[in-house]
Design an enzyme around this catalytic site. Structure first.
Site, mmCIF file in Angstrom:
data_model
loop_
_atom_site.group_PDB
_atom_site.id
_atom_site.type_symbol
_atom_site.label_atom_id
_atom_site.label_comp_id
_atom_site.label_asym_id
_atom_site.label_seq_id
_atom_site.Cartn_x
_atom_site.Cartn_y
_atom_site.Cartn_z
ATOM 1 N N LYS A 11 47.139 5.931 40.324
ATOM 2 C CA LYS A 11 45.861 6.139 40.933
ATOM 3 C C LYS A 11 45.248 4.970 41.483
ATOM 4 O O LYS A 11 45.647 3.964 41.551
ATOM 5 C CB LYS A 11 44.998 6.738 39.610
ATOM 6 C CG LYS A 11 45.380 7.797 39.063
ATOM 7 C CD LYS A 11 44.432 8.552 37.630
ATOM 8 C CE LYS A 11 44.987 9.741 36.948
ATOM 9 N NZ LYS A 11 44.029 9.953 36.056
ATOM 10 N N TYR A 51 43.831 18.960 40.872
ATOM 11 C CA TYR A 51 43.108 19.006 39.647
ATOM 12 C C TYR A 51 42.161 20.265 39.440
ATOM 13 O O TYR A 51 41.242 20.153 38.818
ATOM 14 C CB TYR A 51 42.210 17.624 39.470
ATOM 15 C CG TYR A 51 42.933 16.426 39.089
ATOM 16 C CD1 TYR A 51 43.550 16.378 37.711
ATOM 17 C CD2 TYR A 51 43.084 15.215 39.920
ATOM 18 C CE1 TYR A 51 44.089 15.261 37.307
ATOM 19 C CE2 TYR A 51 43.632 14.142 39.099
ATOM 20 C CZ TYR A 51 44.016 14.163 38.031
ATOM 21 O OH TYR A 51 44.832 12.979 37.547
ATOM 22 N N PHE A 59 32.827 16.311 35.039
ATOM 23 C CA PHE A 59 33.400 15.320 35.837
ATOM 24 C C PHE A 59 34.402 15.543 36.987
ATOM 25 O O PHE A 59 34.715 14.674 37.785
ATOM 26 C CB PHE A 59 34.271 14.369 34.998
ATOM 27 C CG PHE A 59 35.445 15.035 34.356
ATOM 28 C CD1 PHE A 59 36.637 15.040 35.088
ATOM 29 C CD2 PHE A 59 35.494 15.427 33.004
ATOM 30 C CE1 PHE A 59 37.716 15.733 34.274
ATOM 31 C CE2 PHE A 59 36.504 15.941 32.260
ATOM 32 C CZ PHE A 59 37.601 16.114 32.898
ATOM 33 N N ARG A 87 53.979 10.597 28.745
ATOM 34 C CA ARG A 87 52.669 10.679 28.419
ATOM 35 C C ARG A 87 52.588 9.739 27.075
ATOM 36 O O ARG A 87 51.199 9.064 26.887
ATOM 37 C CB ARG A 87 52.425 12.087 27.539
ATOM 38 C CG ARG A 87 52.522 13.300 28.302
ATOM 39 C CD ARG A 87 51.382 13.308 29.440
ATOM 40 N NE ARG A 87 49.908 13.408 28.501
ATOM 41 C CZ ARG A 87 48.864 13.938 29.287
ATOM 42 N NH1 ARG A 87 48.842 14.285 30.521
ATOM 43 N NH2 ARG A 87 47.669 13.751 28.683
ATOM 44 N N THR A 93 43.989 9.258 27.446
ATOM 45 C CA THR A 93 43.167 9.438 28.531
ATOM 46 C C THR A 93 42.186 8.222 28.559
ATOM 47 O O THR A 93 41.875 7.729 29.746
ATOM 48 C CB THR A 93 42.461 10.849 28.473
ATOM 49 O OG1 THR A 93 43.456 11.795 28.406
ATOM 50 C CG2 THR A 93 41.720 11.015 29.868
ATOM 51 N N ARG A 104 47.659 2.527 29.860
ATOM 52 C CA ARG A 104 46.430 2.751 30.203
ATOM 53 C C ARG A 104 45.603 1.577 29.162
ATOM 54 O O ARG A 104 44.700 0.794 29.498
ATOM 55 C CB ARG A 104 45.873 4.052 29.752
ATOM 56 C CG ARG A 104 46.091 4.936 30.754
ATOM 57 C CD ARG A 104 46.004 6.527 30.315
ATOM 58 N NE ARG A 104 45.781 7.374 31.310
ATOM 59 C CZ ARG A 104 46.088 8.740 31.242
ATOM 60 N NH1 ARG A 104 46.200 9.337 30.120
ATOM 61 N NH2 ARG A 104 45.813 9.572 32.252
ATOM 62 N N ASN A 114 41.683 5.500 35.158
ATOM 63 C CA ASN A 114 42.597 5.252 34.022
ATOM 64 C C ASN A 114 44.273 5.094 34.484
ATOM 65 O O ASN A 114 45.213 5.277 33.766
ATOM 66 C CB ASN A 114 42.558 6.300 32.857
ATOM 67 C CG ASN A 114 42.714 7.646 33.362
ATOM 68 O OD1 ASN A 114 43.020 7.842 34.653
ATOM 69 N ND2 ASN A 114 42.760 8.647 32.445
ATOM 70 N N HIS A 117 48.227 9.380 36.073
ATOM 71 C CA HIS A 117 48.640 10.645 35.861
ATOM 72 C C HIS A 117 49.774 10.845 35.362
ATOM 73 O O HIS A 117 50.925 10.322 35.949
ATOM 74 C CB HIS A 117 48.128 11.572 37.060
ATOM 75 C CG HIS A 117 48.430 13.122 36.760
ATOM 76 N ND1 HIS A 117 47.951 13.887 35.916
ATOM 77 C CD2 HIS A 117 49.640 13.750 37.089
ATOM 78 C CE1 HIS A 117 48.804 15.113 35.915
ATOM 79 N NE2 HIS A 117 49.843 14.749 36.659
ATOM 80 N N GLU A 128 53.551 20.503 39.977
ATOM 81 C CA GLU A 128 53.168 19.348 40.415
ATOM 82 C C GLU A 128 54.042 18.932 41.367
ATOM 83 O O GLU A 128 53.988 18.017 42.403
ATOM 84 C CB GLU A 128 52.666 18.446 39.239
ATOM 85 C CG GLU A 128 51.391 19.062 38.807
ATOM 86 C CD GLU A 128 50.881 18.188 37.509
ATOM 87 O OE1 GLU A 128 51.546 17.134 36.992
ATOM 88 O OE2 GLU A 128 49.842 18.421 36.860
HETATM 89 P P1 RTP Z 1 45.900 13.114 33.833
HETATM 90 O O1 RTP Z 1 45.640 14.615 33.915
HETATM 91 O O2 RTP Z 1 45.438 12.420 34.883
HETATM 92 O O3 RTP Z 1 47.329 12.683 33.464
HETATM 93 O O4 RTP Z 1 44.812 12.878 32.576
HETATM 94 P P2 RTP Z 1 44.871 13.323 31.024
HETATM 95 O O5 RTP Z 1 45.964 14.517 31.119
HETATM 96 O O6 RTP Z 1 45.129 12.359 30.396
HETATM 97 O O7 RTP Z 1 43.247 13.673 31.079
HETATM 98 P P3 RTP Z 1 42.624 15.110 31.689
HETATM 99 O O8 RTP Z 1 41.821 15.568 30.598
HETATM 100 O O9 RTP Z 1 43.689 16.065 32.208
HETATM 101 O O10 RTP Z 1 41.704 14.725 32.952
HETATM 102 C C1 RTP Z 1 42.484 14.220 34.066
HETATM 103 C C2 RTP Z 1 41.645 13.119 34.675
HETATM 104 O O11 RTP Z 1 40.220 13.164 34.957
HETATM 105 C C3 RTP Z 1 39.704 12.076 34.682
HETATM 106 N N1 RTP Z 1 38.587 12.248 33.335
HETATM 107 N N2 RTP Z 1 37.459 11.771 33.667
HETATM 108 N N3 RTP Z 1 34.590 11.124 33.293
HETATM 109 C C4 RTP Z 1 35.262 11.782 32.148
HETATM 110 O O12 RTP Z 1 34.811 12.178 31.078
HETATM 111 C C5 RTP Z 1 36.790 12.217 32.292
HETATM 112 N N4 RTP Z 1 37.316 12.742 31.715
HETATM 113 C C6 RTP Z 1 38.699 12.574 32.409
HETATM 114 C C7 RTP Z 1 40.443 10.947 34.149
HETATM 115 O O13 RTP Z 1 40.981 10.285 35.391
HETATM 116 C C8 RTP Z 1 41.751 11.704 33.662
HETATM 117 O O14 RTP Z 1 42.784 11.237 33.648
HETATM 118 MG MG MG Z 2 45.612 16.035 32.474
#
Ligand code: RTP
Ligand code: MG
Length: 140
Positions: A11, A51, A59, A87, A93, A104, A114, A117, A128
Site C-alpha cells: 500500500k 474495495y 471508513f 494472511r 488489520t 503489519r 497498514n 492487502h 482480485e
Molecule cells: P485488506 O482487505 O486490505 O487486506 O485488509 P483486511 O482484510 O485486514 O481488513 P478489511 O476489514 O478488509 O479492511 C480493508 C482495509 O480498510 C482499511 N481500514 N480502515 N479506519 C478503519 O477503521 C479501517 N478499518 C479498515 C485498512 O487499510 C484495511 O486493510
Molecule cells: Mg480485507
C-alpha cells in the site's frame, strides 16, 4: 494442503517509505513465491471498485483517498495454502493487534495505513488477480 494464489498489494504508506524490498523478504521467508508484480498508481474508480465490498463502511472514503495517495505494488503470490499463509505473515488489520514478526507489526502505521492487502478467500483471490493481471503477465 493445496497450492494457492493470492493477490497482494503493498500500500501507499509502505511504498512511500521505500519498504517494498523489506516486505518482499517477509513474503519469500513465509514460503510464498512472487509470480507477478507491478508498481502502479490506482485511479479512484479502480480503488472504489477494488474495495467495493466496504462501500457502506464509515471508513470507505478515507480508505479510497489513502489507496490513491501514492503508488502501490500489486503482486500475485503462490504457495502451499497461500491465502492463509499470506494472511498469517501480514498480521492483524490493526497493527496494535498484530503478532510479533508480522509485516503489519513491523511496518504498519495504524489500522488504515497498514502497509499490505491480501485476499481473504479463494473466490476473492481469483477475482482480485484478474482485476490486475492478465494470463501473459503471470509466470507460475
Ligand atoms: P485488506 O482487505 O486490505 O487486506 O485488509 P483486511 O482484510 O485486514 O481488513 P478489511 O476489514 O478488509 O479492511 C480493508 C482495509 O480498510 C482499511 N481500514 N480502515 N479506519 C478503519 O477503521 C479501517 N478499518 C479498515 C485498512 O487499510 C484495511 O486493510
Ligand atoms: Mg480485507
Amino acid at each position: 494442503m493445496a497450492v494457492e494464489r493470492t493477490l497482494s498489494i503493498i500500500k501507499p504508506d509502505a511504498t512511500e517509505r521505500n519498504l517494498t524490498g523489506k516486505i518482499n523478504s517477509y513474503i519469500e521467508a513465509a514460503g510464498l513465491r512472487i509470480i507477478a508484480q507491478k508498481r502502479i498508481r490506482l485511479t479512484r474508480d479502480q480503488a472504489e471498485a477494488f474495495y467495493g465490498v466496504h462501500k457502506e463502511r464509515s471508513f470507505f472514503g478515507e480508505l479510497v483517498d489513502f489507496m490513491v495517495s501514492g503508488p502501490v505494488v500489486v503482486q500475485l503470490l503462490e504457495g502451499e495454502n497461500g491465502i492463509a499463509a499470506y494472511r498469517e505473515v501480514m498480521g492483524a488489520t490493526n497493527p496494535a493487534n498484530a503478532d510479533a514478526g508480522t509485516i503489519r507489526k513491523d511496518f504498519a502505521i495504524d489500522v488504515q495505513n497498514n502497509s499490505v492487502h491480501g485476499s481473504d478467500a479463494p473466490e476473492t483471490a481469483a477475482v482480485e488477480a484478474s482485476f490486475f493481471f492478465s494470463e501473459i503477465e503471470i509466470v507460475g
